[in-house]
Structures are given as structure tokens and as C-alpha cells.
Design a protein around this motif. Structure first.
Motif, PDB file in Angstrom:
ATOM      1  N   LEU A  72       1.192   5.060  -3.396  1.00 30.87           N
ATOM      2  CA  LEU A  72       2.231   5.292  -4.004  1.00 30.87           C
ATOM      3  C   LEU A  72       3.666   4.944  -3.298  1.00 30.87           C
ATOM      4  CD1 LEU A  72       2.712   7.936  -5.914  1.00 30.87           C
ATOM      5  CD2 LEU A  72       3.280   6.075  -6.606  1.00 30.87           C
ATOM      6  N   THR A  73       4.115   3.069  -3.292  1.00 29.96           N
ATOM      7  CA  THR A  73       4.836   2.476  -1.980  1.00 29.96           C
ATOM      8  C   THR A  73       6.340   3.285  -2.357  1.00 29.96           C
ATOM      9  OG1 THR A  73       3.317   0.981  -2.496  1.00 29.96           O
ATOM     10  CG2 THR A  73       5.480   0.513  -1.193  1.00 29.96           C
ATOM     11  N   ILE A  74       6.441   4.138  -0.948  1.00 27.80           N
ATOM     12  CA  ILE A  74       7.282   4.552  -0.213  1.00 27.80           C
ATOM     13  C   ILE A  74       8.655   3.911   0.322  1.00 27.80           C
ATOM     14  CG2 ILE A  74       6.784   7.462  -0.677  1.00 27.80           C
ATOM     15  CD1 ILE A  74       7.699   6.771   2.115  1.00 27.80           C
ATOM     16  N   ASP A  75       9.750   4.141  -0.317  1.00 23.75           N
ATOM     17  CA  ASP A  75      11.056   3.201   0.104  1.00 23.75           C
ATOM     18  C   ASP A  75      11.652   3.167   1.616  1.00 23.75           C
ATOM     19  OD1 ASP A  75      13.396   2.289   0.738  1.00 23.75           O
ATOM     20  OD2 ASP A  75      14.042   1.156  -1.125  1.00 23.75           O
ATOM     21  N   PRO A  76      11.256   2.976   2.996  1.00 17.73           N
ATOM     22  CA  PRO A  76      11.673   3.442   3.914  1.00 17.73           C
ATOM     23  C   PRO A  76      13.565   4.216   4.102  1.00 17.73           C
ATOM     24  CG  PRO A  76      10.461   1.950   4.711  1.00 17.73           C
ATOM     25  CD  PRO A  76      11.020   1.975   3.022  1.00 17.73           C
ATOM     26  N   ALA A 111       9.244   1.061   8.841  1.00 16.57           N
ATOM     27  CA  ALA A 111       8.140   0.286   8.074  1.00 16.57           C
ATOM     28  C   ALA A 111       9.371  -1.110   7.023  1.00 16.57           C
ATOM     29  CB  ALA A 111       7.402   0.745   6.943  1.00 16.57           C
ATOM     30  N   SER A 112       8.677  -2.136   7.806  1.00 13.40           N
ATOM     31  CA  SER A 112      10.640  -3.600   6.858  1.00 13.40           C
ATOM     32  C   SER A 112       9.812  -3.621   5.820  1.00 13.40           C
ATOM     33  CB  SER A 112       9.533  -4.440   7.490  1.00 13.40           C
ATOM     34  OG  SER A 112       8.323  -5.035   7.718  1.00 13.40           O
ATOM     35  N   LYS A 113       8.498  -3.473   5.102  1.00 13.19           N
ATOM     36  CA  LYS A 113       8.076  -3.427   3.709  1.00 13.19           C
ATOM     37  C   LYS A 113       7.969  -1.710   3.896  1.00 13.19           C
ATOM     38  CE  LYS A 113       5.187  -7.041   3.954  1.00 13.19           C
ATOM     39  NZ  LYS A 113       4.147  -7.396   3.095  1.00 13.19           N
ATOM     40  N   GLY A 114       7.778  -1.319   1.525  1.00  8.96           N
ATOM     41  CA  GLY A 114       7.582  -0.056   1.709  1.00  8.96           C
ATOM     42  C   GLY A 114       6.444   0.555   2.394  1.00  8.96           C
ATOM     43  N   ALA A 115       6.125   1.455   2.696  1.00  8.02           N
ATOM     44  CA  ALA A 115       4.638   1.944   3.325  1.00  8.02           C
ATOM     45  C   ALA A 115       3.642   3.026   2.046  1.00  8.02           C
ATOM     46  CB  ALA A 115       4.321   3.195   4.168  1.00  8.02           C
TER      47      ALA A 115
END
Length: 91
Positions: A4-8, A42-46
Motif C-alpha cells: 500500500l502507498t501511504i501519503d506522507p 518522501a516527495s511521493k507516497g511510500a
């Protein structure tokens, strides 16, 4: 393994709203402070394993999908966590 990609920004906002420092969140999630810093900056989601996202969300007291942006953050998500005592002397 599902990732899953989280929103920083969501992670940082909820952590601060819950008044949890990175050291405490690190202990609760078995992550390092450095890993949390990288996730929040992170500039993008991780992309993380689903189990890790669930651990972070559980420590913050929010649904895992609220960290990914699939669920909206509600007002209660941005409030300090209710203090709970696990010892009998403070109940």
C-alpha cells in the motif's frame, strides 16, 4: 505480498494531531525513527507492505486506508488520542 502507498503528509498530520513523537511511534510500530522520517518527508507516497501500514495505522488509531488516501480523514482522526491507562493504579 500486497503493498500500500501511504501519503506522507497524512502520516505526519495524524501523528502530530495525535501528539505522538517519532520515538514513541517508532516503538509502537517496530520501525526506526529514521524510517518514519523518510516516510514523512518522501516527495511521493511510500509503498510499504500492507502489514506495516496496518501497524502504523493501528498505532495512530485510524483505518489503514486513511493513510493511503482511499478513505478521507475525519475530524476524530485529527484529534489527540484518548489516554488509556494499562495499570490498575491509574484506573
Amino acid at each position: 505480498m500486497t503493498e500500500l502507498t501511504i501519503d506522507p503528509q497524512r502520516l505526519k498530520s495524524v501523528r502530530k494531531a495525535r501528539k505522538l513523537g517519532r520515538p514513541k511511534l517508532a516503538k509502537l510500530t517496530s520501525l526506526t525513527e529514521r524510517q518514519l522520517t523518510k516516510l514523512e518527508t518522501a516527495s511521493k507516497g511510500a509503498a510499504l507492505p500492507e502489514a506495516t501500514v496496518i501497524r502504523i495505522a493501528g498505532a495512530l488509531g485510524i483505518p489503514a486506508l486513511a493513510l493511503t488516501g482511499e478513505l478521507p480523514l475525519i475530524e476524530d482522526d485529527l484529534q489527540p488520542a484518548a489516554k488509556t491507562s494499562s495499570c490498575s493504579c491509574c484506573s
